[in-house]
Design a protein around this motif. Structure first.
Motif, PDB file in Angstrom:
ATOM      1  N   HIS A 140       0.844  -1.197   0.000  1.00 20.92           N
ATOM      2  CA  HIS A 140       0.000   0.000   0.000  1.00 20.92           C
ATOM      3  C   HIS A 140       0.881   1.250   0.000  1.00 20.92           C
ATOM      4  O   HIS A 140       1.950   1.273   0.624  1.00 20.92           O
ATOM      5  N   GLU A 141       0.403   2.275  -0.690  1.00 21.52           N
ATOM      6  CA  GLU A 141       1.137   3.543  -0.695  1.00 21.52           C
ATOM      7  C   GLU A 141       1.164   4.149   0.704  1.00 21.52           C
ATOM      8  O   GLU A 141       0.193   4.056   1.459  1.00 21.52           O
ATOM      9  N   VAL A 142       2.277   4.786   1.040  1.00 19.68           N
ATOM     10  CA  VAL A 142       2.368   5.569   2.272  1.00 19.68           C
ATOM     11  C   VAL A 142       2.066   7.021   1.900  1.00 19.68           C
ATOM     12  O   VAL A 142       2.743   7.588   1.041  1.00 19.68           O
ATOM     13  N   ARG A 143       1.055   7.588   2.531  1.00 22.74           N
ATOM     14  CA  ARG A 143       0.681   8.968   2.252  1.00 22.74           C
ATOM     15  C   ARG A 143       0.680   9.780   3.551  1.00 22.74           C
ATOM     16  O   ARG A 143       0.658   9.229   4.646  1.00 22.74           O
ATOM     17  N   ILE A 144       0.680  11.088   3.396  1.00 17.12           N
ATOM     18  CA  ILE A 144       0.561  11.987   4.547  1.00 17.12           C
ATOM     19  C   ILE A 144      -0.740  12.756   4.415  1.00 17.12           C
ATOM     20  O   ILE A 144      -1.019  13.346   3.360  1.00 17.12           O
ATOM     21  N   ARG A 145      -1.514  12.693   5.475  1.00 13.81           N
ATOM     22  CA  ARG A 145      -2.837  13.341   5.462  1.00 13.81           C
ATOM     23  C   ARG A 145      -2.789  14.625   6.287  1.00 13.81           C
ATOM     24  O   ARG A 145      -2.342  14.632   7.429  1.00 13.81           O
ATOM     25  N   MET A 146      -3.272  15.722   5.682  1.00 15.93           N
ATOM     26  CA  MET A 146      -3.469  16.984   6.401  1.00 15.93           C
ATOM     27  C   MET A 146      -4.978  17.186   6.566  1.00 15.93           C
ATOM     28  O   MET A 146      -5.709  17.155   5.574  1.00 15.93           O
ATOM     29  N   THR A 147      -5.420  17.386   7.784  1.00 13.81           N
ATOM     30  CA  THR A 147      -6.855  17.529   8.040  1.00 13.81           C
ATOM     31  C   THR A 147      -7.135  18.877   8.686  1.00 13.81           C
ATOM     32  O   THR A 147      -6.528  19.239   9.695  1.00 13.81           O
ATOM     33  N   GLN A 148      -8.053  19.606   8.086  1.00 10.39           N
ATOM     34  CA  GLN A 148      -8.477  20.896   8.619  1.00 10.39           C
ATOM     35  C   GLN A 148      -9.992  20.982   8.515  1.00 10.39           C
ATOM     36  O   GLN A 148     -10.569  20.773   7.446  1.00 10.39           O
ATOM     37  N   ASN A 149     -10.642  21.257   9.630  1.00 11.64           N
ATOM     38  CA  ASN A 149     -12.109  21.308   9.653  1.00 11.64           C
ATOM     39  C   ASN A 149     -12.730  20.024   9.098  1.00 11.64           C
ATOM     40  O   ASN A 149     -13.695  20.052   8.331  1.00 11.64           O
ATOM     41  N   ARG A 150     -12.107  18.902   9.461  1.00  8.21           N
ATOM     42  CA  ARG A 150     -12.565  17.568   9.077  1.00  8.21           C
ATOM     43  C   ARG A 150     -12.428  17.281   7.588  1.00  8.21           C
ATOM     44  O   ARG A 150     -12.920  16.271   7.092  1.00  8.21           O
ATOM     45  N   GLN A 151     -11.751  18.171   6.862  1.00  5.05           N
ATOM     46  CA  GLN A 151     -11.543  17.971   5.430  1.00  5.05           C
ATOM     47  C   GLN A 151     -10.098  17.526   5.193  1.00  5.05           C
ATOM     48  O   GLN A 151      -9.162  18.251   5.511  1.00  5.05           O
ATOM     49  N   PRO A 152      -9.889  16.314   4.641  1.00  9.86           N
ATOM     50  CA  PRO A 152      -8.523  15.809   4.444  1.00  9.86           C
ATOM     51  C   PRO A 152      -7.924  16.201   3.087  1.00  9.86           C
ATOM     52  O   PRO A 152      -8.635  16.401   2.106  1.00  9.86           O
ATOM     53  N   LYS A 153      -6.627  16.311   3.062  1.00 10.53           N
ATOM     54  CA  LYS A 153      -5.861  16.495   1.832  1.00 10.53           C
ATOM     55  C   LYS A 153      -4.631  15.612   1.949  1.00 10.53           C
ATOM     56  O   LYS A 153      -3.995  15.552   3.010  1.00 10.53           O
ATOM     57  N   TYR A 154      -4.292  14.922   0.854  1.00 12.24           N
ATOM     58  CA  TYR A 154      -3.241  13.907   0.926  1.00 12.24           C
ATOM     59  C   TYR A 154      -2.012  14.287   0.099  1.00 12.24           C
ATOM     60  O   TYR A 154      -2.120  14.923  -0.948  1.00 12.24           O
ATOM     61  N   MET A 155      -0.853  13.864   0.610  1.00 14.39           N
ATOM     62  CA  MET A 155       0.394  14.019  -0.124  1.00 14.39           C
ATOM     63  C   MET A 155       1.083  12.667  -0.238  1.00 14.39           C
ATOM     64  O   MET A 155       1.155  11.910   0.740  1.00 14.39           O
ATOM     65  N   ALA A 156       1.565  12.354  -1.427  1.00 12.07           N
ATOM     66  CA  ALA A 156       2.263  11.081  -1.644  1.00 12.07           C
ATOM     67  C   ALA A 156       3.696  11.183  -1.141  1.00 12.07           C
ATOM     68  O   ALA A 156       4.312  12.247  -1.195  1.00 12.07           O
ATOM     69  N   THR A 157       4.213  10.050  -0.653  1.00  9.86           N
ATOM     70  CA  THR A 157       5.615  10.011  -0.227  1.00  9.86           C
ATOM     71  C   THR A 157       6.506   9.348  -1.270  1.00  9.86           C
ATOM     72  O   THR A 157       7.724   9.489  -1.233  1.00  9.86           O
ATOM     73  N   GLY A 158       5.870   8.610  -2.196  1.00  8.57           N
ATOM     74  CA  GLY A 158       6.656   7.875  -3.186  1.00  8.57           C
ATOM     75  C   GLY A 158       7.131   6.530  -2.677  1.00  8.57           C
ATOM     76  O   GLY A 158       7.921   5.859  -3.345  1.00  8.57           O
ATOM     77  N   PHE A 159       6.638   6.147  -1.480  1.00  8.39           N
ATOM     78  CA  PHE A 159       7.020   4.860  -0.887  1.00  8.39           C
ATOM     79  C   PHE A 159       5.781   4.011  -0.634  1.00  8.39           C
ATOM     80  O   PHE A 159       4.656   4.532  -0.598  1.00  8.39           O
ATOM     81  N   SER A 160       5.996   2.716  -0.451  1.00  7.60           N
ATOM     82  CA  SER A 160       4.910   1.810  -0.088  1.00  7.60           C
ATOM     83  C   SER A 160       5.351   0.963   1.105  1.00  7.60           C
ATOM     84  O   SER A 160       6.529   0.951   1.479  1.00  7.60           O
ATOM     85  N   SER A 161       4.382   0.250   1.684  1.00  6.80           N
ATOM     86  CA  SER A 161       4.691  -0.630   2.807  1.00  6.80           C
ATOM     87  C   SER A 161       3.622  -1.709   2.900  1.00  6.80           C
ATOM     88  O   SER A 161       2.469  -1.494   2.501  1.00  6.80           O
ATOM     89  N   SER A 162       3.999  -2.836   3.433  1.00  2.00           N
ATOM     90  CA  SER A 162       3.007  -3.865   3.753  1.00  2.00           C
ATOM     91  C   SER A 162       2.414  -3.526   5.114  1.00  2.00           C
ATOM     92  O   SER A 162       3.001  -2.755   5.888  1.00  2.00           O
ATOM     93  N   VAL A 163       1.278  -4.099   5.428  1.00  2.00           N
ATOM     94  CA  VAL A 163       0.641  -3.872   6.723  1.00  2.00           C
ATOM     95  C   VAL A 163       1.552  -4.358   7.842  1.00  2.00           C
ATOM     96  O   VAL A 163       1.651  -3.734   8.909  1.00  2.00           O
ATOM     97  N   GLU A 164       2.254  -5.452   7.591  1.00  2.00           N
ATOM     98  CA  GLU A 164       3.120  -6.051   8.612  1.00  2.00           C
ATOM     99  C   GLU A 164       4.309  -5.145   8.972  1.00  2.00           C
ATOM    100  O   GLU A 164       4.803  -5.187  10.102  1.00  2.00           O
TER     101      GLU A 164
END
Length: 420
Positions: free
Chosen positions: A27-51
């Motif tokens: 799965h992609e690793v992303r960074i979420r910015m949340t303001q007033n319950r509204q999210p915006k996402y930024m990609a990191t260019g990396f992925s990871s397994s759940v484990e």
């Protein structure tokens, strides 16, 4: 402005095409910015397994094959987001996650020349000029101040990024010894921002970044000192009788208006025009968050307006307070005049505080904080205080309410405790 930042796994889909840091099936690793319950996402260019992902802390586990690279990437993006937020706060403007993402991902934020200077003073001047070109005096002023500190460091002799040494960076930090953590943080963050930009432009490598040489943790959250004024001292200031038609008399009127106009920001107060005063109320757009406000003025605020209507000096541009005139006909002149007026006001405010025995620093911020704290101490619901201050979240409001004086807290505790 409260923006929550969190790195997480985008588990709604899996990677289908392998790339350098993306693995098929993860799965992609992303960074979420949340303001007033509204999210915006930024990609990191990396992925990871759940484990290999620590969901609770929003960070890769040590077992992740690219742990070091991914951790550095997350930290870097988070630092840049926090810098954009701090930069906006310093410039007195509201910023959204959408704008932050655009600023960090688009090189066209400010039109900078393709052939960028490789010397630091000239480079900062270029960034400063870029903000001036898009009529953003707040940001331009921040980089202007940064340029002055670098000029002082280098004794007005410009220097290539590549020739900076550990001693240079340490000397830069030492310029701010004895200053408040907040002031030190602002200068060092801006300095680091310049190096981030230079690295992105290929003028220097990340190995030259100054952060590792600073003793001060540049990106830590700095808690501001208490700014509110105690209610009984504020009453004494209200009872002062400055000589009419003097600068301190005008500042005394400003202080009253700010307080009784729901803790209005100094910048917004100076920009008020008579056309904004309607039916014993005021209707204006706040500079910081661009929201429109329309409310009935307290009788004391109305009384100040009545005095200003008869004031011997009037603005020829229709402003309520005779600070801005027709000659202040662009955003830079307006910004410079307000900055000058604020310095005068804070100087007069300190004089008033000393006259009534208030020994702490007293500025325009103290009045706004005092407005909030006095309402809170009187039992006013925090939701009403939040609305009056124009805050987007209660967290912002609670920062103001942290200013409750210890004497008030002690009195409440002593009255509540059971005594045998």
């Amino acid at each position: 402005m409260n923006i929550a930042i969190k790195s997480f796994l985008w588990t709604y889909s899996t990677v289908r095409e392998a790339e350098k840091s993306l693995v098929i099936g993860e799965h992609e690793v992303r960074i979420r910015m949340t303001q007033n319950r509204q999210p915006k996402y930024m990609a990191t260019g990396f992925s990871s397994s759940v484990e290999n992902w620590d969901a609770e802390n929003g960070y890769p586990k040590f077992s992740h094959p690219l742990y070091k690279e991914l951790a550095q990437r997350i930290d870097k993006i988070t630092e840049n987001i926090n810098f954009e937020i701090k930069l906006a706060e310093k410039a007195g403007r509201y910023i959204t996650p959408v704008e932050i993402k655009n600023n960090l991902t688009q090189a066209t934020k400010v039109n900078l020349p393709a052939d960028k200077p490789n010397k630091i003073i000239a480079y900062i001047q270029m960034v400063e000029d870029g903000y001036k070109a898009v009529e953003n005096p707040g940001y331009a002023a921040i980089f202007y101040n940064c340029r002055l500190t670098v000029r002082k460091l280098l004794k007005d002799k410009d220097k290539m990024f590549l020739t900076f040494t550990k001693a240079d960076h340490e000397a830069y930090e030492n310029q701010f010894l004895g200053l408040s953590e907040s002031t030190k943080s602002n200068y060092l963050r801006t300095y680091c921002r310049i190096w981030n930009l230079a690295i992105a432009d290929g003028l220097v490598t990340k190995d030259h970044h100054p952060k590792k040489y600073f003793k001060f943790k540049v990106y830590k959250r700095v808690r501001t000192k208490k700014r509110s004024i105690k209610a009984d001292y504020w009453k004494r200031i209200l009872k002062l009788k400055p000589a009419p038609n003097t600068r301190i008399y005008r500042s005394h009127l400003m202080a009253q208006f700010m307080y009784y106009a729901r803790g209005m920001n100094f910048n917004d107060m100076i920009k008020l025009k008579w056309i904004h005063i309607q039916n014993n109320g005021v209707a204006y757009k706040r500079s910081k968050n661009k929201r429109s406000y329309d409310f009935e003025l307290h009788p004391k605020a109305q009384a100040v307006l009545n005095l200003l209507r008869e004031y011997p000096v009037q603005s020829d541009a229709g402003y309520v307070f005779p600070i801005l005139m027709k000659e202040h006909d662009d955003v830079f002149k307006i910004d410079a005049r307000i900055d000058s007026a604020l310095k005068d006001f804070n100087e007069d405010s300190q004089a008033m505080a000393e006259a009534i025995g208030w020994e702490k620093r007293f500025t325009s911020n103290c009045i706004r904080h005092g407005f909030a704290s006095h309402l809170n101490e009187a039992g006013v619901d925090i939701r009403f205080i939040q609305e009056a201050l124009g805050h987007e979240t209660q967290l912002q409001t609670r920062t103001y309410l942290d200013d409750i004086e210890d004497g008030v807290i002690a009195k409440a505790i002593n009255g509540a405790l059971i005594v045998a």
